[in-house]
Design an enzyme around this catalytic site. Structure first.
Site, PDB file in Angstrom:
ATOM      1  N   SER A 255      -5.834  -0.372  -7.155  1.00  0.00           N
ATOM      2  CA  SER A 255      -4.664  -0.233  -6.284  1.00  0.00           C
ATOM      3  C   SER A 255      -4.188  -1.545  -5.670  1.00  0.00           C
ATOM      4  CB  SER A 255      -4.938   0.770  -5.165  1.00  0.00           C
ATOM      5  OG  SER A 255      -5.853   0.236  -4.232  1.00  0.00           O
TER       6      SER A 255
ATOM      7  N   LYS B  13      -5.927  -2.021   1.622  1.00  0.00           N
ATOM      8  CA  LYS B  13      -4.465  -1.983   1.520  1.00  0.00           C
ATOM      9  C   LYS B  13      -3.864  -3.180   2.252  1.00  0.00           C
ATOM     10  CE  LYS B  13      -4.727   1.876  -0.622  1.00  0.00           C
ATOM     11  NZ  LYS B  13      -4.842   1.731  -2.039  1.00  0.00           N
TER      12      LYS B  13
END
Length: 192
Positions: free
Chosen positions: A55, A101
């Site tokens: 990701s 993230k």
């Protein structure tokens, strides 16, 4: 004269044994102190984190080692573009319970995706770190609540990242650290 020599021989092994015990005791105390310091630093200051999943590509890859500051949010403010470690708001089976993230929206910001391009407060954001060919996705404009952050993975391909598009903005208390350095592989080591 032979008697004192015999007495010295009897006490010398006892003295060596006592010295060894003192050295062993000092070594054990040192090991306990070092272990306590390492555990304290790992819990409250710095720790090592290993990336799982795709990701955050192209910035981070599976198996990359990160040095993470645990002071983020408490002693160190969370800033725009920081790479953070957060508790997964919706952990899946087999998930480690944490996500890596990038912060793309601070409290009060209005964040949206239009044709895969990030807009913050109505202005396009140059994202040199993101996937160069993002999915042409739209995400309606949302305002980040006070005490919350909007986070995205750098890999913007369709369904490549579970992030604020999936679970909304995250509470500041869910951030457990800020990735400061990429440690391994050594050829890519450096600040994030």
């Amino acid at each position: 004269m032979t008697e004192p020599a015999a007495a010295e021989l009897r006490t010398e092994p006892e003295t060596r044994h006592a010295a060894r015990r003192r050295e062993l005791s000092a070594l054990l105390r040192t090991a306990v102190v070092v272990a306590a310091v390492v555990l304290f630093l790992n819990r409250f200051v710095l720790n090592l984190s290993i990336v799982e999943g795709d990701s955050m590509q192209p910035t981070l890859h599976p198996g990359d080692w990160l040095l993470v500051s645990r002071l983020a949010g408490d002693a160190l403010p969370i800033r725009m573009n920081d790479v953070v470690i957060l508790r997964d708001p919706r952990p899946q089976d087999g998930s480690p319970g944490y996500l890596v993230k990038r912060v793309v929206g601070l409290p009060g910001d209005v964040v949206e995706l239009r044709q895969g391009k990030l807009l913050r407060n109505g202005l396009p954001v140059a994202e040199l770190y993101a996937d160069p060919s993002p999915a042409l996705e739209n995400f309606r404009a949302v305002q980040v609540e006070p005490g919350h952050y909007f986070v995205l993975g750098d890999n913007r391909q369709w369904r490549a990242s579970r992030d604020s598009r999936t679970f909304g903005s995250i509470d500041a208390s869910d951030i457990t650290g800020r990735a400061e350095l990429l440690l391994w592989p050594f050829v890519h080591a450096g600040r994030l």
